[in-house]
Scaffold this active site. Structure first.
Site, PDB file in Angstrom:
ATOM      1  N   LYS A 137       0.825  -1.212   0.000  1.00 60.58           N
ATOM      2  CA  LYS A 137       0.000   0.000   0.000  1.00 60.58           C
ATOM      3  C   LYS A 137       0.853   1.253   0.000  1.00 60.58           C
ATOM      4  O   LYS A 137       0.470   2.258  -0.588  1.00 60.58           O
ATOM      5  CB  LYS A 137      -0.958   0.006   1.194  1.00 60.58           C
ATOM      6  CG  LYS A 137      -2.130  -0.943   1.002  1.00 60.58           C
ATOM      7  CD  LYS A 137      -3.253  -0.633   1.967  1.00 60.58           C
ATOM      8  CE  LYS A 137      -4.415  -1.605   1.753  1.00 60.58           C
ATOM      9  NZ  LYS A 137      -5.436  -1.509   2.792  1.00 60.58           N
TER      10      LYS A 137
ATOM     11  N   LYS B  75      -4.509 -11.399  -6.949  1.00 62.69           N
ATOM     12  CA  LYS B  75      -5.846 -11.594  -6.354  1.00 62.69           C
ATOM     13  C   LYS B  75      -6.842 -10.583  -6.935  1.00 62.69           C
ATOM     14  O   LYS B  75      -6.469  -9.480  -7.341  1.00 62.69           O
ATOM     15  CB  LYS B  75      -5.792 -11.520  -4.832  1.00 62.69           C
ATOM     16  CG  LYS B  75      -5.737 -10.137  -4.269  1.00 62.69           C
ATOM     17  CD  LYS B  75      -6.159 -10.092  -2.796  1.00 62.69           C
ATOM     18  CE  LYS B  75      -6.259  -8.630  -2.386  1.00 62.69           C
ATOM     19  NZ  LYS B  75      -6.827  -8.315  -1.136  1.00 62.69           N
TER      20      LYS B  75
ATOM     21  N   LYS C 123     -10.701  -4.934  -5.048  1.00 58.66           N
ATOM     22  CA  LYS C 123     -11.625  -3.807  -5.210  1.00 58.66           C
ATOM     23  C   LYS C 123     -10.995  -2.678  -6.001  1.00 58.66           C
ATOM     24  O   LYS C 123     -11.679  -1.917  -6.656  1.00 58.66           O
ATOM     25  CB  LYS C 123     -11.903  -3.196  -3.820  1.00 58.66           C
ATOM     26  CG  LYS C 123     -12.889  -3.891  -2.964  1.00 58.66           C
ATOM     27  CD  LYS C 123     -12.833  -3.205  -1.591  1.00 58.66           C
ATOM     28  CE  LYS C 123     -13.641  -3.982  -0.586  1.00 58.66           C
ATOM     29  NZ  LYS C 123     -13.289  -3.607   0.791  1.00 58.66           N
TER      30      LYS C 123
END
Ligand code: AMP
Ligand code: TRP
Length: 331
Positions: A114, A196, A199
């Site tokens: 992140k 993966k 969102k």
């Protein structure tokens, strides 16, 4: 009689829930609701580690709660609430943060990912995010945490934090177990099946959202990346097809072997269309429920207010013990 186990899980309200969230997490949340005491949280404070537009964030938070209900979670059986409504989450975060080493947080791969993606906003909340997650879990003496595979490292840290606290101050927290589905703990991107499903993927075709229209789902599925083996088999060498088989099996309840044998000798095109139809069928009641709940904001408000009230009581019990253990003067 054996004590019912306590279950806690949550998702961050950002963007919209994906099929990965459903198969990896929500589907199991529902499966646990009868035999356990379950708390399902919209972890809105976690979302603030990335800058949010306040107006949009407010709507997304309510929409997430509505999606939890639309996916079938029973508000009478489960405690469903917003993290920010129970201030003990933040209080316990501070206390646990004082017992967590910078070195431990530095090892978290999600933090590394992140901070790489948000180079202009590597804030201290992003760094201590796993401590807030540990507080969420430990506050309720949680036994089981149903999550997807990407949360494994955070769960291990939570267990270390709990055990260390118990060691230093006496038995206070349960050391929670992780509950991962055998199949579907990691639903992959439709475009890059080595990654993966997420969102926040920049490629709109990579992710199926629970709120996607039927047309969109069909289009995304038809574009799903496969391979040139021309064989419907569940194996690592064919990650795209393997992912579609996983989705098909998770949503229908058919075993992997059954799905594979039903499609023996059939082409990828037909399999993709059938998988799209399975998703569309599965989402039909979800969407109807969502619409019905959206038309009933009073009901929604009642769910989260009641949820927060119950969670608050449980959290305060734990905090009273924690404050006492640490020698803080009681109020
Ligand atoms: P998040 O979207 O990161 O808030 O995740 C909410 C829950 O969904 C967590 O338990 C995740 O582990 C799970 N989850 C998210 N993406 C996936 C995925 N692609 N496959 C399986 N589980 C997932
Ligand atoms: N970090 C989790 C995620 O990104 C969300 C989360 C926050 C969570 N607190 C939790 C999950 C407690 C389980 C239990 O998916």
């Amino acid at each position: 009689m054996k004590r019912k186990k306590i279950v806690f899980s949550g998702a961050q309200p950002t963007g919209s829930l994906t099929l990965g969230n459903y198969i990896g997490a929500l589907q199991n949340w529902k499966a646990l609701e009868n035999e356990h005491h379950c708390l399902y949280c919209i972890v809105d404070l976690h979302s603030l580690t990335v800058r949010q537009d306040p107006k949009e964030f407010h709507g997304i938070s309510l929409s997430f709660l509505t999606q939890y209900l639309a996916s079938g979670l029973d508000p009478e059986k489960n405690i469903i609430f917003f993290q920010s409504h129970v201030p003990q989450h933040a209080e316990l975060t501070w206390i646990l943060g004082c017992g967590t080493y910078v070195g431990e947080l530095n090892r978290m791969t999600q933090f590394k990912d992140k901070s790489e993606k948000n180079k202009d906003n590597v804030n201290s909340g992003l760094f201590t995010y796993p401590v807030l997650m540990a507080a969420d879990i430990l506050l309720y003496k949680t036994d089981l945490v149903p999550v997807g595979e990407d949360q494994k490292q955070h769960l291990e840290l939570t267990r270390d934090i709990a055990a260390r606290f118990n060691n230093l101050y006496g038995e206070t927290f349960s050391v929670p177990e992780m509950y991962i589905p055998k199949i579907g703990a990691r639903i992959m991107s439709l475009q890059e099946p080595s990654k993966k499903m997420s969102k926040s993927d920049v490629n709109a075709n990579a992710t199926i959202f629970l709120m996607d229209s039927e047309d969109t789902i069909m289009k995304k599925m038809k574009r799903a990346v496969t391979d040139s083996e021309n064989m419907i088999a569940y194996r690592d060498e064919q990650p795209g097809i393997k992912n579609l088989i996983t989705i098909y099996s998770s949503l229908t309840g058919l075993s992997i072997e059954e799905v594979v044998s039903n499609y023996e000798g059939k082409g990828y095109g037909a399999f993709k269309i059938d998988t799209a139809e399975v998703i569309i069928e599965f989402l039909r009641p979800f969407k109807k429920n969502y619409k019905d709940y959206m038309n009933n904001p009073d009901f929604i408000e009642n769910v989260y207010k009641k949820g927060a009230q119950k969670a608050y009581g449980l959290a305060e019990n734990t905090m009273t013990l924690v404050r006492e253990r640490m020698g803080l003067v009681q109020k």
